[in-house]
Design an enzyme around this catalytic site. Structure first.
Site, mmCIF file in Angstrom:
data_model
loop_
_atom_site.group_PDB
_atom_site.id
_atom_site.type_symbol
_atom_site.label_atom_id
_atom_site.label_comp_id
_atom_site.label_asym_id
_atom_site.label_seq_id
_atom_site.Cartn_x
_atom_site.Cartn_y
_atom_site.Cartn_z
ATOM 1 N N HIS A 3 0.621 -1.182 -0.060
ATOM 2 C CA HIS A 3 0.064 0.119 -0.001
ATOM 3 C C HIS A 3 0.958 1.234 -0.065
ATOM 4 O O HIS A 3 0.722 2.093 -0.807
ATOM 5 C CB HIS A 3 -0.923 -0.079 1.376
ATOM 6 C CG HIS A 3 -1.738 1.153 1.275
ATOM 7 N ND1 HIS A 3 -3.238 1.093 1.101
ATOM 8 C CD2 HIS A 3 -1.511 2.523 1.876
ATOM 9 C CE1 HIS A 3 -3.706 2.414 1.294
ATOM 10 N NE2 HIS A 3 -2.833 2.994 1.682
ATOM 11 N N GLU A 4 1.820 1.348 0.862
ATOM 12 C CA GLU A 4 2.773 2.375 0.903
ATOM 13 C C GLU A 4 3.652 2.496 -0.337
ATOM 14 O O GLU A 4 3.790 3.639 -0.566
ATOM 15 C CB GLU A 4 3.677 2.454 2.234
ATOM 16 C CG GLU A 4 2.632 2.496 3.670
ATOM 17 C CD GLU A 4 1.545 3.546 3.590
ATOM 18 O OE1 GLU A 4 1.779 4.506 3.141
ATOM 19 O OE2 GLU A 4 0.657 3.173 4.392
ATOM 20 N N HIS B 19 1.921 4.320 -2.805
ATOM 21 C CA HIS B 19 1.762 5.908 -2.680
ATOM 22 C C HIS B 19 3.567 6.279 -3.140
ATOM 23 O O HIS B 19 3.334 7.253 -3.709
ATOM 24 C CB HIS B 19 1.788 6.385 -1.200
ATOM 25 C CG HIS B 19 0.316 6.102 -0.659
ATOM 26 N ND1 HIS B 19 -0.577 6.878 -1.063
ATOM 27 C CD2 HIS B 19 -0.183 5.482 0.393
ATOM 28 C CE1 HIS B 19 -1.802 6.830 -0.371
ATOM 29 N NE2 HIS B 19 -1.540 5.940 0.660
ATOM 30 N N GLU C 133 -4.732 7.851 -2.837
ATOM 31 C CA GLU C 133 -5.096 6.493 -2.351
ATOM 32 C C GLU C 133 -5.448 5.383 -3.492
ATOM 33 O O GLU C 133 -5.417 4.150 -3.392
ATOM 34 C CB GLU C 133 -6.244 6.866 -1.425
ATOM 35 C CG GLU C 133 -6.733 5.702 -0.769
ATOM 36 C CD GLU C 133 -5.717 5.344 0.558
ATOM 37 O OE1 GLU C 133 -4.838 6.308 0.938
ATOM 38 O OE2 GLU C 133 -6.239 4.297 1.400
#
Lengths: 508, 508
Positions: free
Chosen positions: A265-266, A269, A304
């Protein structure tokens, strides 16, 4: 020369905001506990300097001068766009009276402590007075910013700080479609029962978890020569220009998917930040003056969308685990000796409604967001009173997830956000989910992307996103970015289709 | 009110300088390689902001106002002292024309690259033109600062940036005494031959080295709740107020004393910073405006006195290893099975002249400093030409250490300092050595200190230093600090006595 003055002024602010991001990163990863108070002073001083520079006369004069120089420029000229964007953001930043900002900053510490205690004691009433004060101040913020952007609803002003162009009206339409589409899927998922997941809580040594997760993140394109991974309680991504984009995760030995998926997830980003066009570094196209934050992504929602895509659309896909489960099993031969890739894929997609947002599955997560958005909008409009929050929360939890809230600690007190005065950012999580499916669907139509996903080569997907989303940074609005990449506006259909397909596949 | 404005102005500058220290720390410990250029921009921007604030009208007005308010204050009033000190430092900072600072900053990168190449090629002539330009600029700096402080010799101005009150005249007197005192000791040490040291290069696993070194540093008083230890190629200490004081070391598996003694050296610096009076945080008494550096120590020399004391006076003492060798052997039972504490103590005190300053032993280190100081003073006075440096170097190396320099790489090209334009800081290393012995001798006269050293309780020594040195920060000059702690001025006798005693003990 004045265009250069404008650019130099923004570059200087950008350097300060990048440094503020480093102060924040260090405070959450490296700083010894004794450093807290001194760090708060440093952050306050640099924030004030950045704010003064952004709202000061020198930059305003430089912008006037640049505007004159560019009198004959084409309407699409990026230099004009930079000026327009800086003006819009500075207007929003300047709209909030400094005394409100200062009062909120002072209240934040007390409200946070009160929230921690109230949650521990399961006593909303003890937190309510401070929350009420915080929300009264946020209503004044909503009024101030609303005046600048011409908001139709007070909540519009709060949301606009994180998602330019988004309104409560548009959100409500989106939410209605999501409620209607997801409710039957939740029922179907409940009926299908739970997959095997006993192996998820076996001990997986953390260094090997990290190594596997990071190897896959690199395969997704995350560049460690311009990044690094550290451990924190709450995972996050933060950048100091595209040249230094750091991520964190939280690994637990007996719950290994947590750290791995948080890492991807990070890294999602991080991919966005690392791939903003190099020429945008130290410009308004990689600087958020509304939030005084160094960031290259077009909006919180568009950011996101990237993280959710790599975490959920890629990382939780069946094909991903057909391709890579062997590698995971090589790293953990004993723990996964009796597990198939099919079982593993099912386990990381387990669907079960929960009271707690941060533990929610992919299917019910948006219901948590809708609940919070409706409450925030009600508070900002003055239609909902802080003392009525527990009842409002319980009612919506029943409506949306068919769950009875057992207590305030697992209800209205579960999130830290409101104690910090954060209002308006929750919707960007759902916007991210929705856009991630739109972008993913569009990307798969582009030559090589679907084949790449099928063979474990993620470069074509990353290439598509780089060209159509990432490199544009904040030089396009989130809506323009979405249109460029997908050809259309915000649309929940691809997301609902992805969720339905997943429920189908898991039920089969 | 104006006193408050002055304090607020310094506090703001201090916050920026602490942040600059964090940018530097991160750049040397955590930053991914790709971040270098962006980091340089951030450092340049924050440095300029700090400089503008320090030399700007607003602070000058606040200082004038404070001066009026304090018209009736007692001469010893700390608020007056703060004003005097800020004025003196700002005058020195302002004296250097910004265009010289900018030109030197630009030249630094090129000169550094040229130095790296020249050292690799053993070709001083290739570096000489850039070094010559650098030194010409430094002569202009010496002239500018010299005018402000009324310097009698151009080198005085360079030294004063690091050691307020020190002059080339005083240094020459000190150096003469050291040369006369140390030369016979070097001869005696050479005659005594070398101790057993085969075990020093056995493999010592690094985590256990770090754990032992850090445990001892904590016993010395280094507070990890306001500090941390990381690994870097070149060990250093840096602080962001007394609440966050970080150290680094460099551990090598097959040369374990290197990392351990470097750690204690840096912990010695750290003790100073951690124990500056809390009320001095964010004031001029913990801020160096001459070097735009957040630091609580009175001078570079006084700082070095603390690091040298813990490294050499404490850490290399015979009693220290009588007391603690058992712990070291517990950590490394196999590596030290055949070694006694006596042998270990002798090995970490091995004396042998070397061409290379950073590898020099305790006895010959100052000769390296004297050599560089004489050359720097000659360059600043225009008595020595850059092209004559290799010959001047070789001549002094023969005089001082009876060594023939084999080549420029191991001679005039060995240090990075001049390529960066650092001139005037070398003498502070020797001043630190000299003062470390003065302070140590005085401390041992204080109740409990000698008994503590004898029993392995370092709290009394730390307590003495805290009361007489550390807590005063920059509110005393180095000379005042030295007088407070020792009752007298700079005096090489205790240092020469310590060195002689060590040579005697090792020869026995």
């Amino acid at each position: 020369m004045s265009t250069a003055d404008f650019q130099a002024g923004i570059a200087r602010i950008s350097d300060i905001l990048c440094t503020l991001n480093l102060l924040a990163w260090d405070g959450r990863t490296m700083m010894p506990p004794g450093g807290v108070d001194a760090r708060a002073e440093q952050v306050a001083t640099l924030t004030m300097i950045a704010r003064d520079l952004a709202t000061g006369d020198a930059l305003a004069r430089a912008m006037d001068g640049a505007r004159e120089k560019l009198a004959g420029a084409e309407p699409g000229d990026l230099r004009l766009r930079a000026l327009d964007q800086a003006e819009r953001e500075i207007a929003m930043l300047s709209a909030v009276p400094p005394e409100i900002t200062a009062e909120m900053a002072a209240l934040k510490t007390r409200a946070h402590s009160a929230w921690v205690e109230a949650r521990a004691d399961n006593d909303f009433a003890a937190f309510a007075p401070l929350l009420d004060r915080m929300m009264r101040m946020q209503r004044r913020v909503a009024e101030a910013i609303g005046g600048v952007i011409g908001a139709a609803h007070p909540y519009d002003a709060m949301v606009a700080q994180f998602e330019p162009g988004m309104t409560w009206d548009r959100l409500q339409a989106l939410y209605a479609a999501l409620k209607a589409g997801i409710a039957p899927l939740i029922r179907r998922a409940r009926e299908a029962g739970e997959p095997r997941h006993d192996f998820m809580t076996r001990p997986f040594p953390i260094p090997a978890q990290r190594a596997f997760g990071l190897r896959m993140a690199e395969r997704m394109g995350y560049d460690l020569s311009r990044g690094r991974l550290d451990d924190t309680v709450h995972p996050f991504e933060i950048s100091f220009t595209r040249a230094d984009v750091r991520i964190t995760s939280r690994f637990r030995e007996t719950w290994h998917p947590g750290g791995t998926f948080a890492l991807w997830h990070e890294a999602g980003h991080g991919l966005y930040e690392q791939n903003v066009a190099p020429e945008f570094s130290r410009t308004i196209f990689a600087t958020d003056l509304v939030n005084l934050y160094a960031v290259g992504g077009a909006s919180f929602g568009m950011h996101e969308a990237q993280s959710r895509m790599w975490e959920n659309r890629v990382g939780r896909s069946r094909r991903f685990w057909e391709l890579h489960f062997g590698e995971l099993r090589d790293a953990f031969p004993d723990q996964l000796a009796d597990v198939t890739h099919e079982e593993y894929w099912r386990a990381v997609n387990r669907l079960r409604p929960d009271f707690i947002r941060v533990e929610a599955d992919e299917l019910t997560y948006d219901m948590h967001i809708i609940l919070r958005s409706e409450i925030e909008a009600g508070l900002m409009a003055g239609e909902l009173d802080v003392r009525d929050l527990p009842a409002a929360w319980a009612e919506r939890m029943r409506d949306l997830l068919d769950l009875d809230v057992p207590d305030d600690a697992r209800g209205v007190l579960q999130d830290v956000h409101w104690s910090h005065g954060y209002v308006g950012s929750f919707p960007t999580y759902t916007l991210g989910n929705v856009m991630s499916s739109q972008l993913f669907a569009a990307a798969k139509q582009s030559p090589g992307v679907a084949e790449g996903l099928d063979s474990g080569d993620y470069a074509p997907l990353a290439g598509y996103l780089r060209e159509n989303v990432w490199r544009w940074g904040r030089a396009s609005t989130p809506e323009e970015t979405l249109r460029r990449a997908t050809g259309g506006p915000l649309d929940p259909a691809p997301y609902l289709a992805d969720l339905a397909a997943k429920v189908d596949a898991l039920a089969a």
